[in-house]
Design an enzyme around this catalytic site. Sequence first.
Site, short mmCIF file in Angstrom:
data_model
loop_
_atom_site.label_atom_id
_atom_site.label_comp_id
_atom_site.label_asym_id
_atom_site.label_seq_id
_atom_site.Cartn_x
_atom_site.Cartn_y
_atom_site.Cartn_z
N ASN A 1 0.85 -1.18 0.00
CA ASN A 1 0.00 0.00 0.00
C ASN A 1 0.90 1.24 0.00
OD1 ASN A 1 -1.87 2.00 0.41
ND2 ASN A 1 -2.41 1.39 2.51
N LYS B 1 0.08 4.23 -0.37
CA LYS B 1 -0.62 5.41 0.17
C LYS B 1 -0.41 6.61 -0.77
CE LYS B 1 -0.25 3.33 4.67
NZ LYS B 1 -0.20 3.46 6.10
N HIS C 1 -9.70 0.96 5.31
CA HIS C 1 -8.39 1.23 5.93
C HIS C 1 -8.59 2.25 7.06
CE1 HIS C 1 -4.29 2.57 6.53
NE2 HIS C 1 -3.92 1.43 5.97
N GLU D 1 -6.93 4.72 7.94
CA GLU D 1 -6.74 6.13 7.56
C GLU D 1 -8.01 6.68 6.92
OE1 GLU D 1 -3.09 5.54 5.41
OE2 GLU D 1 -2.08 5.14 7.32
N GLU E 1 -5.52 -5.02 10.91
CA GLU E 1 -4.54 -3.94 11.06
C GLU E 1 -4.78 -3.16 12.34
OE1 GLU E 1 -3.66 -1.69 7.71
OE2 GLU E 1 -3.74 -3.43 6.42
N GLY F 1 2.08 2.55 10.89
CA GLY F 1 2.98 3.70 10.72
C GLY F 1 3.70 4.14 11.98
N SER G 1 3.28 -1.71 10.48
CA SER G 1 4.73 -1.65 10.73
C SER G 1 5.46 -2.95 10.39
CB SER G 1 5.01 -1.22 12.17
OG SER G 1 4.55 0.10 12.39
P1 PGA Z 1 2.62 0.63 7.74
O1 PGA Z 1 1.17 0.76 7.12
O2 PGA Z 1 3.22 -0.64 7.20
O3 PGA Z 1 3.35 1.85 7.28
O4 PGA Z 1 2.46 0.57 9.22
C1 PGA Z 1 0.35 -0.37 7.07
C2 PGA Z 1 -0.98 0.00 6.51
O5 PGA Z 1 -1.38 1.15 6.55
O6 PGA Z 1 -1.68 -0.86 5.99
#
Ligand code: PGA
Length: 270
Positions: free
Chosen positions: A10, A12, A93, A95, A174, A180, A220
């Site tokens: 992803n 983003k 997601h 976010e 998640e 993140g 992460s």
């Molecule tokens: P990240 O993001 O690996 O940067 O923690 C994971 C995600 O948003 O699916």
Amino acid sequence: MANQKLVMANWKMNTTYSEAMVLISGVLRRCEDLENVKIVFFPPSIWLVPIKEQYKQALLGAQNIYSFAQGPYTGEISAEMLRGIAKYALVGHSERRTIFNEDDSLINAKLHAAFRANLIPVMAVGEEEPIKIENLTDEQILDKITSSILGKSLLASTRGLKSDQWEKLIISYEPIWAIGTGHNASGEYAARVIRSLRQIIKKEINETIASDISILYGGSVTRHNAADYAGYKTIDGVLVGGASLKIAEFSSIAESFSVSNKWDKSNEVS
Ligand code: PGA
């Protein structure tokens, strides 16, 4: 599902056009001989078409879709528009849930829209704070998760799906606190929560789907911790954010899953 682990990237809201092309070509080259692993890229939507034109072999997904097929929804992209371009769509997601205020009912509508357009939805769910599961039995964890936002959100977001849709759905577990932040959930924690999610699906839907549905971990993931997740048969792969932007890092995560074959997970649901 298929006898393959899934490793999803992803990106983003990152990459310029040229960065996107360098990144995808580098990963495809590094990973072309990997077996037992399926790599799916979720670039920014604007790069889907150029990537598709240049790298026909790449499996692509959209980071977001809207719930309607067309209309006065400035800035949105519908699942219908992605037909023939993307095979997957990310929905739910955290976010999108937190920054863009998407709730379970919108996510549910997006899920149905994805299926109508023949896309495979990858639906993310996760809890805000770590669940205290140390020293708890599997049954106690299941009780805790069933009554938590995580369990409720799983069922509310998937309301009304038919069993053939459940068979196609991919879930990405998640934990929000791990996304993140550099504080990943341990493989053991992720596996115990995912087993509980399978139990909830077994109770609400059926045992075959609970056992066969692909459930990924996200939050992460790096090359240093990927093997931990790959070691659990109940974890079908990972959804990678930050670490998917680096060719060597992401390819090494995919390698960790390639070496771990898909095990029989039938005894993990009962
Ligand atoms: P990240 O993001 O690996 O940067 O923690 C994971 C995600 O948003 O699916």
